[in-house]
Design an enzyme around this catalytic site. Structure first.
Site, PDB file in Angstrom:
ATOM      1  N   CYS A   1       6.289   9.764  54.432  1.00  0.00           N
ATOM      2  CA  CYS A   1       6.083  10.257  53.070  1.00  0.00           C
ATOM      3  C   CYS A   1       6.942   9.457  52.095  1.00  0.00           C
ATOM      4  O   CYS A   1       8.112   9.165  52.364  1.00  0.00           O
ATOM      5  CB  CYS A   1       6.434  11.741  52.992  1.00  0.00           C
ATOM      6  SG  CYS A   1       6.377  12.414  51.315  1.00  0.00           S
TER       7      CYS A   1
ATOM      8  N   ARG B   1      -0.636  19.076  57.247  1.00  0.00           N
ATOM      9  CA  ARG B   1       0.699  19.565  56.918  1.00  0.00           C
ATOM     10  C   ARG B   1       0.542  20.606  55.821  1.00  0.00           C
ATOM     11  O   ARG B   1      -0.164  20.376  54.851  1.00  0.00           O
ATOM     12  CB  ARG B   1       1.614  18.431  56.446  1.00  0.00           C
ATOM     13  CG  ARG B   1       3.021  18.908  56.095  1.00  0.00           C
ATOM     14  CD  ARG B   1       3.889  17.784  55.596  1.00  0.00           C
ATOM     15  NE  ARG B   1       4.101  16.780  56.627  1.00  0.00           N
ATOM     16  CZ  ARG B   1       4.480  15.533  56.369  1.00  0.00           C
ATOM     17  NH1 ARG B   1       4.640  15.138  55.132  1.00  0.00           N
ATOM     18  NH2 ARG B   1       4.676  14.691  57.361  1.00  0.00           N
ATOM     19  N   GLY B   2       1.209  21.746  56.000  1.00  0.00           N
ATOM     20  CA  GLY B   2       1.108  22.791  54.995  1.00  0.00           C
ATOM     21  C   GLY B   2      -0.303  23.312  54.822  1.00  0.00           C
ATOM     22  O   GLY B   2      -0.688  23.734  53.729  1.00  0.00           O
TER      23      GLY B   2
ATOM     24  N   ASP C   1       4.002  10.846  58.715  1.00  0.00           N
ATOM     25  CA  ASP C   1       2.585  11.149  58.526  1.00  0.00           C
ATOM     26  C   ASP C   1       1.823  10.488  59.671  1.00  0.00           C
ATOM     27  O   ASP C   1       1.914   9.272  59.860  1.00  0.00           O
ATOM     28  CB  ASP C   1       2.077  10.603  57.187  1.00  0.00           C
ATOM     29  CG  ASP C   1       2.728  11.278  55.993  1.00  0.00           C
ATOM     30  OD1 ASP C   1       2.986  12.497  56.070  1.00  0.00           O
ATOM     31  OD2 ASP C   1       2.978  10.587  54.984  1.00  0.00           O
TER      32      ASP C   1
ATOM     33  N   ILE D   1      -3.603  13.817  43.947  1.00  0.00           N
ATOM     34  CA  ILE D   1      -2.926  15.109  43.820  1.00  0.00           C
ATOM     35  C   ILE D   1      -1.813  15.184  44.851  1.00  0.00           C
ATOM     36  O   ILE D   1      -2.042  14.961  46.041  1.00  0.00           O
ATOM     37  CB  ILE D   1      -3.915  16.276  43.989  1.00  0.00           C
ATOM     38  CG1 ILE D   1      -4.991  16.205  42.895  1.00  0.00           C
ATOM     39  CG2 ILE D   1      -3.184  17.615  43.927  1.00  0.00           C
ATOM     40  CD1 ILE D   1      -6.076  17.258  43.019  1.00  0.00           C
ATOM     41  N   GLU D   2      -0.610  15.481  44.389  1.00  0.00           N
ATOM     42  CA  GLU D   2       0.545  15.548  45.288  1.00  0.00           C
ATOM     43  C   GLU D   2       0.382  16.742  46.223  1.00  0.00           C
ATOM     44  O   GLU D   2       0.071  17.846  45.790  1.00  0.00           O
ATOM     45  CB  GLU D   2       1.826  15.644  44.451  1.00  0.00           C
ATOM     46  CG  GLU D   2       3.096  15.461  45.237  1.00  0.00           C
ATOM     47  CD  GLU D   2       3.467  16.704  45.997  1.00  0.00           C
ATOM     48  OE1 GLU D   2       3.629  16.597  47.224  1.00  0.00           O
ATOM     49  OE2 GLU D   2       3.577  17.776  45.374  1.00  0.00           O
ATOM     50  N   SER D   3       0.608  16.526  47.511  1.00  0.00           N
ATOM     51  CA  SER D   3       0.204  17.494  48.530  1.00  0.00           C
ATOM     52  C   SER D   3       1.007  18.794  48.516  1.00  0.00           C
ATOM     53  O   SER D   3       0.449  19.866  48.737  1.00  0.00           O
ATOM     54  CB  SER D   3       0.269  16.857  49.920  1.00  0.00           C
ATOM     55  OG  SER D   3       1.573  16.414  50.207  1.00  0.00           O
ATOM     56  N   LYS D   4       2.322  18.726  48.273  1.00  0.00           N
ATOM     57  CA  LYS D   4       3.090  19.974  48.255  1.00  0.00           C
ATOM     58  C   LYS D   4       2.673  20.837  47.077  1.00  0.00           C
ATOM     59  O   LYS D   4       2.561  22.060  47.200  1.00  0.00           O
ATOM     60  CB  LYS D   4       4.590  19.708  48.200  1.00  0.00           C
ATOM     61  CG  LYS D   4       5.406  21.006  48.260  1.00  0.00           C
ATOM     62  CD  LYS D   4       6.892  20.780  48.315  1.00  0.00           C
ATOM     63  CE  LYS D   4       7.641  22.102  48.388  1.00  0.00           C
ATOM     64  NZ  LYS D   4       9.115  21.912  48.451  1.00  0.00           N
TER      65      LYS D   4
ATOM     66  N   HIS E   1      -0.645   8.909  51.882  1.00  0.00           N
ATOM     67  CA  HIS E   1      -1.799   8.588  52.725  1.00  0.00           C
ATOM     68  C   HIS E   1      -2.805   7.678  52.003  1.00  0.00           C
ATOM     69  O   HIS E   1      -3.254   6.660  52.549  1.00  0.00           O
ATOM     70  CB  HIS E   1      -2.550   9.864  53.122  1.00  0.00           C
ATOM     71  CG  HIS E   1      -1.735  10.913  53.789  1.00  0.00           C
ATOM     72  ND1 HIS E   1      -0.668  11.538  53.182  1.00  0.00           N
ATOM     73  CD2 HIS E   1      -1.853  11.487  55.011  1.00  0.00           C
ATOM     74  CE1 HIS E   1      -0.162  12.439  54.009  1.00  0.00           C
ATOM     75  NE2 HIS E   1      -0.859  12.426  55.127  1.00  0.00           N
ATOM     76  N   GLU E   2      -3.165   8.094  50.785  1.00  0.00           N
ATOM     77  CA  GLU E   2      -4.186   7.372  50.039  1.00  0.00           C
ATOM     78  C   GLU E   2      -3.759   5.928  49.780  1.00  0.00           C
ATOM     79  O   GLU E   2      -4.575   4.998  49.812  1.00  0.00           O
ATOM     80  CB  GLU E   2      -4.452   8.075  48.704  1.00  0.00           C
ATOM     81  CG  GLU E   2      -4.894   9.529  48.844  1.00  0.00           C
ATOM     82  CD  GLU E   2      -3.742  10.528  48.790  1.00  0.00           C
ATOM     83  OE1 GLU E   2      -3.967  11.663  48.363  1.00  0.00           O
ATOM     84  OE2 GLU E   2      -2.608  10.166  49.188  1.00  0.00           O
TER      85      GLU E   2
END
Length: 281
Positions: A188, A256-257, A195, A87-90, A227-228
């Site tokens: 990123c 982050r966020g 990161d 899942i994309e973090s933003k 990251h993954e």
């Protein structure tokens, strides 16, 4: 730069784009990224050599109860490494923000909605825990297991990723040991933002040269991947060059966020024994 950074699957991501913040629940904000992008690059096209999860901590989770009173919580999400997508973090952050002004009947309804939406995005069932701030207050800050390899008197002049730094790193002595480093830093894939993370490596097999391992980990410093993907790269590179009989790689990244991501990959168990945060988290 990763070989797949220009992949069409990444073109529509909100990451790196100016976006509107919705405060009304909207599951469509979630955006998947196929795990196959980096796994093809790592030649992971068949049965995976590891099990594991991506463990997310949600520090900015809030909604309204039926009286309009805001509720706050700290949540955990366990996404299987076998899922079709990460899942994309933003998009995850924007999705959580959409809960802010939305009323839910109770905490169970929030947990059920999160589980349903995140499972749909990942392409496999995920586990969600929603904890009260009071419950989470008692969680200790921990350090990683084993020996820290960071305090070595070595000179490093290149920060370009180089997997072959592990070539010849496996010695003759058979050991079972756990090592860790706080010097993991990558960028990123989309925005090039840094990161920051710590990584724990537990293995059985030929003893890995600590200088070579540290040089390898530092070589991620200008590398662009999620990251993954970095954790799976570390796992596969150690397997390729050092061939341990058992291997676990567990990284914990700074948040982050309002989210931190903690990928775990192992030949043994599919999740760590705990999800306790570290000093930088």
């Amino acid at each position: 730069m990763s070989k797949y950074s220009d992949a069409k699957e990444l073109a529509g991501l909100t990451l790196g784009q100016k976006t509107e913040y919705s405060n009304q629940y909207d599951a469509s904000l979630l955006q998947p990224v196929p795990r196959s992008l980096n796994r093809n690059d790592l030649a992971l096209n068949g049965e995976l050599p590891f099990v594991g999860h991506d463990i997310w901590t949600m520090y900015e989770l809030s909604w309204l109860n039926t009286n309009g009173l805001p509720q706050v919580a700290v949540g955990e999400v366990f996404i299987p490494a076998t899922s079709q997508n990460l899942i994309e973090s933003k998009s995850f952050k924007l999705y959580l923000n959409s809960y802010n002004q939305t009323q839910f009947e109770n905490w169970d309804q929030v947990t059920e909605r999160l589980t349903q939406d995140l499972s749909a995005c990942a392409g496999e069932s995920v586990i969600v825990n929603v904890n009260s701030v009071t419950d989470y207050t008692n969680q200790p800050i921990v350090t990683m297991e084993g020996d820290c390899i960071d305090n070595q008197d070595i000179q490093i002049t290149s920060y370009d990723f180089e997997a072959s730094l592990l070539e010849g790193a496996a010695g003759e002595q058979e050991v079972e040991e756990t090592l860790h480093s706080h010097l993991l830093k990558s960028n990123c894939l989309i925005t090039n933002q840094p990161d920051w993370g710590s990584v724990e490596i537990a293995y059985s097999g030929k003893q890995i040269d600590r200088e070579a391992l540290l040089r390898y980990l530092v070589s991620f410093r200008e590398h662009n991947e999620f990251h993954e993907q970095c954790v799976e790269r570390i796992f596969t590179d150690i397997m390729k060059y050092c061939a341990p009989s058992k291997l676990t790689v567990f990284a914990r990244y700074t948040r982050r966020g309002g989210l931190d991501i903690n990928p775990y990959r192992s030949t043994e168990q599919d999740r760590p024994s705990h999800n306790k945060r570290m000093a930088r988290q």
